[in-house]
Design an enzyme around this catalytic site. Structure first.
Site, PDB file in Angstrom:
ATOM      1  N   CYS A  93     -30.797  17.702   3.568  1.00 63.74           N
ATOM      2  CA  CYS A  93     -30.663  15.949   3.987  1.00 63.74           C
ATOM      3  C   CYS A  93     -30.525  15.437   2.133  1.00 63.74           C
ATOM      4  O   CYS A  93     -29.972  14.494   2.041  1.00 63.74           O
ATOM      5  CB  CYS A  93     -31.629  15.346   4.295  1.00 63.74           C
ATOM      6  SG  CYS A  93     -31.679  16.162   6.268  1.00 63.74           S
ATOM      7  N   HIS A 359     -28.309   7.637   9.038  1.00 59.58           N
ATOM      8  CA  HIS A 359     -28.686   9.134   8.135  1.00 59.58           C
ATOM      9  C   HIS A 359     -27.511  10.409   8.065  1.00 59.58           C
ATOM     10  O   HIS A 359     -28.067  11.349   9.389  1.00 59.58           O
ATOM     11  CB  HIS A 359     -30.475   9.679   8.283  1.00 59.58           C
ATOM     12  CG  HIS A 359     -30.563  11.038   7.452  1.00 59.58           C
ATOM     13  ND1 HIS A 359     -30.060  10.837   6.662  1.00 59.58           N
ATOM     14  CD2 HIS A 359     -31.417  12.236   7.577  1.00 59.58           C
ATOM     15  CE1 HIS A 359     -30.300  12.498   5.810  1.00 59.58           C
ATOM     16  NE2 HIS A 359     -31.280  12.283   6.942  1.00 59.58           N
ATOM     17  N   CYS A 389     -36.158  13.183   1.067  1.00 55.97           N
ATOM     18  CA  CYS A 389     -37.089  14.637   1.577  1.00 55.97           C
ATOM     19  C   CYS A 389     -35.947  15.154   2.317  1.00 55.97           C
ATOM     20  O   CYS A 389     -34.919  15.066   2.688  1.00 55.97           O
ATOM     21  CB  CYS A 389     -37.746  14.135   2.580  1.00 55.97           C
ATOM     22  SG  CYS A 389     -37.798  13.770   3.840  1.00 55.97           S
TER      23      CYS A 389
END
Length: 403
Positions: A93, A359, A389
């Site tokens: 990510c 996301h 994160c």
């Protein structure tokens, strides 16, 4: 060779489409999303692409349509000069922000003058885990030193450790939806969002697709998303690493977790001289970047220490930062970060985030950096932090200062 400053000259993103068959961008290949942004960067800035050294694009699943250096493939299709090279990056990510940080490092070194960093993810066409890999290998998962579990279970574990309830995370989820809806209604994303066009130039998607008008009552009705992973055995694994937690309540749902979406992002970074040569006005300076690792079982705790590391590098404190953009992977990630660093609601994710808008794994980092820059300019503030994160316990943070 002396170090030079790295400036942000532009930041663009696509709208985020629902990441399932039937979503607005399901019929759009990931390379088309990147080409869309590269053409926009060139046109918006009257960019002489012969002066751009590199394009670094992150993806969370670098296979199939997103594999084999999608950055260079998109450059060829976009009509940019062939002198510009391309690279593909993977840091879970954190990839989109790491791509921008890599661009800034290239510029600061003096070896390159103009670099684009960003990312792309078509989660409707290549779902999470499409690339396989060692992280999901049972040999890694069962290692007693760093038991690997579902990220959602890790979020529920974090809530148990820090004392956050289902109502706490639902309230945060509602906040994200409300702020994102207001931001869109007030045109706060207008500068950065580039509509996705089809081959005939007709808009396919012009607005983030997953924002919902909801309420606490409606959110409370949603079932936990990760109970089955806990029942499957992940909860039992946790007792080896966190024996103090007697029971994990599974409280994260689709209403307080990041949405699965498609999208792409790109940020133009360059030296002061390169900007002057192209007639570009710098919008912000990249002050500091940091990466760190944390417990891979808890895995979502990286933003706090990464931010502290970046602040230390810059010689700054939390109070020197005007706005924070933290990817809303799960509501508890933001709540824990606020608790750790003492950040008030009015300074973090003020236009909503991934819970409302989604996301797109490889693209999100560069997206939130652009959102942060736009809001610093709108409010005439000085400094901001973008942070995420990522899998395996990775944390990443970038500090920018408005010019």
């Amino acid at each position: 060779m002396s170090t030079t400053e790295a400036y942000i000259y532009d930041a663009v993103r696509t709208p985020r489409g629902r990441g399932k068959p039937g979503g607005a961008l399901y019929g759009v290949k990931p390379i088309e999303l990147v080409v869309n942004l590269l053409r926009s960067l060139r046109e918006r800035n009257n960019l002489d692409t012969t002066r751009v050294d590199d394009v670094v694009m992150a993806t969370g699943e670098p296979v199939g349509e997103q594999g084999q250096n999608i950055a260079k493939s998109a450059l060829i299709v976009s009509g940019w000069d062939h002198v510009t090279t391309g690279a593909q990056l993977h840091r879970f990510c954190a990839g989109g922000l790491d791509a921008v940080n890599t661009a800034a490092m290239k510029v600061r070194s003096g070896f390159e003058q103009l670099v684009v960093g960003g990312g792309v993810e078509s989660m409707s066409r290549l779902g999470i885990g499409a690339s396989g890999g060692a992280m999901g290998d049972p040999w890694v998962m069962m290692d007693p030193r760093n038991i690997s579990i579902s990220q959602g279970v890790a979020a529920d574990l974090m809530a148990a450790l820090d004392g956050f309830s289902r109502e706490d995370v639902d309230r945060y989820g509602l906040r994200s939806q409300q702020l994102a809806a207001t931001a869109w209604d007030e045109g706060r994303f207008a500068r950065s969002v580039v509509p996705v066009l089809d081959i005939n130039g007709v808009p396919v998607l012009e607005r983030d697709e997953t924002i919902r008008r909801t309420s606490l009552d409606k959110l409370a009705e949603l079932s936990p998303s990760f109970q089955m992973f806990g029942d499957f055995g992940h909860d039992d694994f946790l007792k080896h690493r966190y024996p103090e937690v007697e029971r994990v309540e599974h409280i994260h749902t689709p209403g307080n977790s990041s949405g699965i979406v498609d999208g792409a992002s790109a940020v133009l970074v360059g030296s002061e001289q390169a900007g002057r040569d192209q007639g570009l006005e710098p919008r912000a300076r990249v002050v500091a970047c940091a990466l760190t690792g944390t417990d891979p079982t808890l895995m979502l705790a990286g933003p706090g220490p990464a931010t502290e590391k970046a602040l230390a590098l810059a010689g700054l404190g939390v109070d020197d930062i005007d706005l924070f953009e933290l990817n809303e992977a799960f509501a508890v990630v933001v709540l824990r970060y606020q608790k750790l660093l003492g950040i008030p609601d009015e300074k973090i994710n003020v236009n909503g985030g991934a819970i409302a808008m989604g996301h797109p794994i490889g693209a999100t980092g560069a997206m939130i950096l652009g959102t942060l820059l736009d809001e610093l300019e709108r409010r005439e503030l000085r400094r901001g932090v973008a942070t995420l994160c990522a899998g395996g316990g990775i944390g990443i943070a970038t500090i920018i200062e408005r010019v």
